[in-house]
Design an enzyme around this catalytic site. Structure first.
Site: not given
Ligand code: NAD
Length: 490
Positions: A175, A228-230, A233, A250, A284, A384
């Site tokens: 996804k 994605g975001s913490t 996560g 991650e 990130c 962040e």
């Molecule tokens: P996000 O957490 O909002 O979304 C990430 C993904 O998760 C998207 O595909 C989103 O649709 C999905 N998502 C959202 N809510 C969900 C839920 N309840 N259940 C399952 N999936 C869900 O993050 P973002 O705004 O897209 O990206 C930015 C964040 O990602 C930042 O915090 C950044 O640090 C982090 N990030 C981490 C890494 C790493 O490798 N550590 C790399 C890139 C980005």
């Protein structure tokens, strides 16, 4: 020209969503509509998981060398289409075309190639157990794997997840972010073209709280790999409870980037600007906290802010552009809100802090490279921001530098600039982070483990670590010629 695909990819075919819902995808340069993509909801995710489950027995039994061959073909195909893929990524995400072409596409191809080569070289082991027994450990694929990626590096991040998962023999439901789905759909198209069997990879575009959540909860999914975001996560961990699926996270970061008084300042200035402003700071691992020795702070900042102010913002498709727009308006507004937060807490804006004045960029999601002097405990130094926004603070000695570096809840990327070899290794061992760069920043290679500690998540992508994380150990005991005395003497 690379085609723009806008349907879900399920069981080897591009299909509409069950209820025909769609999501608008915009170009962040001017907020024009690029296309409408099919929006997956629970029923579509179910279809994708079922297709992946059907494909698993055959795919996992396919010779590892054959799985590798398909990944290698995909890498070649990506390189052959480098210009088109870079363009697609640039209009969807805002990455400057020179970076999209030379970094995103090249690293993506390198990642598929690395795991293509890995497929038939990742081995189990034989354990020296008691005489008369043979104990071997196989690395068995998990089954159907769910993968969820954010919007900041869609092309690259899908390769980091698909490469090892497929090499290890898993099938996948991917996804991508609803904001930047286009390059992932094109990769699915290329996978079909090079011969990946139906159902091995399925792509569902959808919102996180619907499609993402359903995938994370799905009883048919054995592992979720999430970037994605913490905050999200944590939701993934909760969603995984039902069937105790494996989870790899991650998450966010707040990269400490320390400049010592003996650093090569020219290299440190340039490398630190790259650390934060590459991809508009939407990384990130971005070096978003500059921690500078007080003796070199004035000179460093003079040069650093000068460089920041000279960075060429512009249309991502212009080869001269060094920084493009942020990826969405919502996100641009969030980044700009941190400028207000900095001011409220007494921060000093040394550069940027606003959208550029150029009328040609007025309709897009642009923010100038922003440098803010702030205290380590201020919100802007702790949270962040995920934009072209770097905080600056000074230190007196190594102990203070380390304390500041380790003062956030995150622990992902970090950098240090020094010519003192002992200090470099000492600090590298003491910084709480999954990755440390010495006299460089943001080096990434498919062979080197990538991931964090603390609130930055757990598990690793890339290298043998990733293969390990996409397999289960299966221990097989063989009685070769052991005479076992009967336990029950009858
Ligand atoms: P996000 O957490 O909002 O979304 C990430 C993904 O998760 C998207 O595909 C989103 O649709 C999905 N998502 C959202 N809510 C969900 C839920 N309840 N259940 C399952 N999936 C869900 O993050 P973002 O705004 O897209 O990206 C930015 C964040 O990602 C930042 O915090 C950044 O640090 C982090 N990030 C981490 C890494 C790493 O490798 N550590 C790399 C890139 C980005």
């Amino acid at each position: 020209m690379t085609s723009i695909q806008n349907k879900l990819f399920i069981d080897g075919r591009f299909v509409d969503a069950v209820d025909e819902a769609t999501i608008d995808v915009f170009n962040p340069h001017d907020n024009t509509l690029i296309t409408r993509v099919a929006e997956a909801r629970a029923a579509d995710v179910d279809r994708a998981v079922e297709a992946a489950a059907r494909a698993f027995p055959k795919w996992s039994a396919t010779a590892a060398a054959e799985r590798g061959r398909l990944l290698l073909k995909l890498a070649d195909r990506i390189e052959a289409e480098a210009d088109g893929l870079a363009r697609l990524e640039a209009i969807d995400t805002g990455h400057p075309i020179r970076d999209a072409r030379n970094i995103d596409v090249m690293r993506t191809a390198a990642c598929y190639r690395y795991f293509g080569g890995m497929a038939d070289k990742f081995q189990g082991s034989v354990v020296p157990v008691e005489a008369g027994f043979l104990n071997y450990v196989q690395r068995a694929p998990i089954g159907v794997v769910g993968q969820i990626v954010p919007w900041n590096f869609p092309l690259m991040f899908t390769s980091w997840k698909l490469g090892p998962a497929l090499a290890a023999g898993n099938t996948v439901v991917m996804k991508p972010s609803e904001i930047t789905p286009l390059s992932t759909l094109r990769i699915a198209e290329l996978m079909a073209e090079v011969g990946f069997p139906e159902g091995v990879v399925n792509v569902v575009i959808g919102y996180g709280h619907t499609a993402g959540q359903h995938l994370a909860e799905h009883p048919g999914v054995g592992k979720i790999s999430f970037t994605g975001s913490t905050a999200v996560g944590r939701r993934i961990v909760d969603a995984s409870r039902g069937n105790l699926k494996r989870v790899q996270l991650e998450l966010g970061g707040k990269g400490a980037n320390i400049v010592f008084e003996d650093a090569n300042l020219a290299a440190a200035v340039n490398g630190s600007a790259w650390a934060i402003f590459h991809n508009q700071g939407q990384a990130c691992i971005a070096g978003s906290r500059l921690i500078i020795h007080e003796r070199v702070a004035d000179e460093f900042l003079d040069r650093f802010t000068g460089l920041a102010k000279s960075i060429r913002l512009g249309n991502p498709l212009d080869p001269q552009t060094e920084m493009g727009p942020l990826t969405s308006t919502v996100h641009r507004d969030r980044v700009l809100s941190y400028v207000d937060i900095a001011r409220e807490q007494g921060g000093e804006i040394l550069a940027g802090g606003k959208p550029p004045a150029d009328p040609a960029l007025a309709a897009g999601c642009y923010v100038e490279p922003t440098v803010v002097r702030a205290r380590p405990a201020d919100r802007v130094s702790q949270e962040e921001v995920f934009g072209p926004f770097v905080t600056v603070t000074t230190f007196k000695d190594d102990a203070e530098a380390l304390a500041i570096a380790n003062s956030t809840e995150y622990g992902l990327g970090s950098g240090l600039w020094t010519r003192d070899l002992s200090r470099a290794h000492r600090m590298a061992g003491a910084i709480r982070a999954g990755m440390v760069w010495i006299n460089s920043y943001k080096r990434v290679n498919p062979g080197s483990p990538f991931g964090g500690v603390g609130q930055s998540g757990y598990g690793r992508e890339m290298g043998f670590e990733a293969m390990h994380d996409y397999t289960e150990a299966r221990s097989v005991w063989v009685n070769v010629d052991a005479a076992i005395p009967p336990h029950f003497k009858r």
